[in-house]
Write a protein that holds these residues in place. Structure first.
Motif, PDB file in Angstrom:
ATOM      1  N   TYR A  54       0.830  -1.212   0.000  1.00  0.00           N
ATOM      2  CA  TYR A  54       0.000   0.000   0.000  1.00  0.00           C
ATOM      3  C   TYR A  54       0.861   1.258   0.000  1.00  0.00           C
ATOM      4  O   TYR A  54       0.601   2.202  -0.741  1.00  0.00           O
ATOM      5  CB  TYR A  54      -0.964  -0.009   1.192  1.00  0.00           C
ATOM      6  N   ARG A  58       0.875   3.950  -3.143  1.00  0.00           N
ATOM      7  CA  ARG A  58       0.587   5.359  -2.871  1.00  0.00           C
ATOM      8  C   ARG A  58       1.786   6.230  -3.251  1.00  0.00           C
ATOM      9  O   ARG A  58       1.617   7.363  -3.716  1.00  0.00           O
ATOM     10  CB  ARG A  58       0.226   5.527  -1.392  1.00  0.00           C
TER      11      ARG A  58
ATOM     12  N   ALA B  53      -8.144   0.282   2.158  1.00  0.00           N
ATOM     13  CA  ALA B  53      -7.471   1.308   1.347  1.00  0.00           C
ATOM     14  C   ALA B  53      -6.669   0.703   0.189  1.00  0.00           C
ATOM     15  O   ALA B  53      -6.714   1.209  -0.937  1.00  0.00           O
ATOM     16  CB  ALA B  53      -6.557   2.162   2.230  1.00  0.00           C
ATOM     17  N   TYR B  54      -5.951  -0.381   0.455  1.00  0.00           N
ATOM     18  CA  TYR B  54      -5.121  -0.937  -0.610  1.00  0.00           C
ATOM     19  C   TYR B  54      -5.976  -1.515  -1.735  1.00  0.00           C
ATOM     20  O   TYR B  54      -5.698  -1.270  -2.916  1.00  0.00           O
ATOM     21  CB  TYR B  54      -4.164  -2.000  -0.064  1.00  0.00           C
ATOM     22  N   VAL B  72      -4.397  11.074  -2.458  1.00  0.00           N
ATOM     23  CA  VAL B  72      -4.615  10.096  -1.386  1.00  0.00           C
ATOM     24  C   VAL B  72      -3.991  10.673  -0.121  1.00  0.00           C
ATOM     25  O   VAL B  72      -2.826  11.076  -0.138  1.00  0.00           O
ATOM     26  CB  VAL B  72      -3.952   8.744  -1.701  1.00  0.00           C
ATOM     27  N   SER B  73      -4.748  10.679   0.950  1.00  0.00           N
ATOM     28  CA  SER B  73      -4.209  11.206   2.212  1.00  0.00           C
ATOM     29  C   SER B  73      -3.287  10.188   2.868  1.00  0.00           C
ATOM     30  O   SER B  73      -3.361   8.990   2.584  1.00  0.00           O
ATOM     31  CB  SER B  73      -5.347  11.549   3.169  1.00  0.00           C
ATOM     32  N   ASP B  74      -2.435  10.661   3.771  1.00  0.00           N
ATOM     33  CA  ASP B  74      -1.791   9.734   4.692  1.00  0.00           C
ATOM     34  C   ASP B  74      -2.870   9.165   5.613  1.00  0.00           C
ATOM     35  O   ASP B  74      -3.885   9.822   5.884  1.00  0.00           O
ATOM     36  CB  ASP B  74      -0.724  10.460   5.520  1.00  0.00           C
ATOM     37  N   THR B  75      -2.668   7.961   6.092  1.00  0.00           N
ATOM     38  CA  THR B  75      -3.652   7.323   6.966  1.00  0.00           C
ATOM     39  C   THR B  75      -3.828   8.156   8.248  1.00  0.00           C
ATOM     40  O   THR B  75      -2.846   8.500   8.909  1.00  0.00           O
ATOM     41  CB  THR B  75      -3.202   5.899   7.316  1.00  0.00           C
ATOM     42  N   VAL B 120      -8.686   6.881   5.657  1.00  0.00           N
ATOM     43  CA  VAL B 120      -7.915   7.292   4.489  1.00  0.00           C
ATOM     44  C   VAL B 120      -8.864   7.992   3.523  1.00  0.00           C
ATOM     45  O   VAL B 120      -9.962   7.503   3.263  1.00  0.00           O
ATOM     46  CB  VAL B 120      -7.278   6.085   3.768  1.00  0.00           C
ATOM     47  N   PHE B 122      -9.578   9.535  -0.272  1.00  0.00           N
ATOM     48  CA  PHE B 122      -9.230   9.469  -1.690  1.00  0.00           C
ATOM     49  C   PHE B 122      -9.994  10.564  -2.433  1.00  0.00           C
ATOM     50  O   PHE B 122     -11.195  10.713  -2.206  1.00  0.00           O
ATOM     51  CB  PHE B 122      -9.630   8.116  -2.292  1.00  0.00           C
TER      52      PHE B 122
END
Lengths: 271, 271
Positions: A54, A58, B53-54, B72-75, B120, B122
């Motif tokens: 992942y 990303r 997310a993946y 895509v944000s950081d978690t 997360v 998107f």
């Protein structure tokens, strides 16, 4: 280590991608793929454990110019149907590099023993696609004329990090006349799946390169009168990011030994 | 539920993106964003738990035309610096849909209470970007002229699955003259980050649409003499895939209420 090849480059030249993969799969060819299956997409390979998948996908999303992702396998599944129905990513690349904690451990022509249910394969577009397009436009490329490897440099441009993956963008450089630099920009902009348009033209010091004569990878090149250095984002960027991330096991293609896909080089798969 | 707006659309029209986001963040505007911050990228929002997310990012990689991922944000991190330095994804969208197990549970104008360290975000490009480009080319769009919503249809084209995400491609349809259909194809091909070129022109039955007069979403439209139906991949595709995946909690923008980014609409971020 790789067995001795029983098939020569010249025997493969002109064959369709599926037949070239078949020869590679049978262990008959471990050489370079530049110039084979012209018109077909070729790609860089990265294989990681699912725990890193992942963060890496990303990283590619955030840095599409150095990391133009063109295919991702299902976890533990070595096929890649969007790039070719018969592809087995464990055997279809002429030569693989096995990295452990960022250091090259060995080179093999079959990674079946390294592949597991936790493996994920990523294929990234490469400059072969746009170089083919430049040559077709009549734009000569010196490193090809000279039989060398394109010079590559670390820049002071930081990539957008993702998890453990980060580091400077690496670029490849081709000397071109001013007119060809413009034409090459227009042509390569049509190849976003293969690094796209240049990221810089002209002054190397503006992107942190102090000496064009001392590339970090590849061979130095000569400039003819009036030529400008033209810089493209390079697929060595993600490889350097992976090495500095200290990943336990990472498998890549060996330099110049790419995955040859059935899909056309001028179009991103699935589009 | 959303509080009553204290700012009108007309007060926001013409303001820069950062000021519009500021009004939205303060809870003063929960309306539609079409026509605001012209020239700025707008995007669909999807928020998922890190466990999904993946699979979702890979679904987008495999289906770039319906799912053009632009951020895509950081978690657990609600910022989105590649789209705007001040963005807080929890507050900067006018209205959010909260889905539980695929069913719309409620609509809110602030999702702070739903956001967690495992969230997360998107952001996916949307058709606003290419519609703006079509209008600038003098290509009229009937659903805009009529003040309606573009008609959308399920097709018989299956998306490439990834984990729990799968299902038919959804398309939007715009009636155009033959000449404009060609021009629109050329123009929208320059917007791969916003669904790109059409996926079909002409016979709706070839992609499994039996009656153009009965769209699955949006309003039916009328055809003028000689017009062809032109179909683009649609951002409802991933929303439908998420709903059918039976995800415990998913947050999206409410229809027509997009994230307004600072980045230009004509270019994919990071390129």
């Amino acid at each position: 280590m790789a067995p001795k090849d029983t098939t020569e480059f010249d025997e493969l030249a002109g064959l369709p991608a599926v037949d070239i993969r078949s020869a590679i799969r049978a262990g008959r060819y471990s050489g370079q793929t530049a110039g084979l299956a012209m018109g077909c997409l070729q790609g860089n390979l990265v294989i990681l454990h699912r725990d890193n998948a992942y963060d890496f996908i990303r990283y590619c999303q955030r840095n599409p110019k150095p990391c133009p992702l063109v295919g991702v396998s299902d976890t533990g599944n070595a096929s890649m149907p969007s790039l070719g129905l018969d592809i087995d990513i464990r055997t279809d690349i002429p030569l693989y590099n096995i990295y452990r904690h960022g250091e090259l451990d060995t080179q093999v022509s079959d990674i079946s023993e390294y592949w597991s249910d936790d493996s994920v394969a990523f294929v990234l577009g490469c400059s072969f696609s746009f170089e083919e397009a430049l040559l077709a436009e009549g734009i000569g490329l010196r490193h090809i004329d000279n039989g060398g490897t394109v010079p590559m440099y670390r820049t002071n441009i930081e990539t957008a990090p993702s998890g453990p993956f980060s580091g400077p963008m690496v670029v490849s450089m081709r000397p071109l006349s001013s007119q060809d630099a413009v034409r090459a920009s227009v042509v390569t902009a049509r190849y976003p799946h293969a690094h796209g348009c240049p990221i810089h033209i002209g002054s190397p010091e503006h992107i942190g390169i102090s000496d064009l004569g001392e590339p970090d990878w590849g061979d130095p090149t000569v400039f003819e009168d009036g030529e400008l250095p033209v810089f493209w984002a390079c697929g060595v960027t993600p490889q350097a990011a992976i090495r500095s991330a200290d990943i336990e096991l990472c498998i890549t293609h060996a330099p110049g030994r790419m995955l040859i896909a059935d899909t056309p080089s001028w179009r991103a798969p699935n589009t």
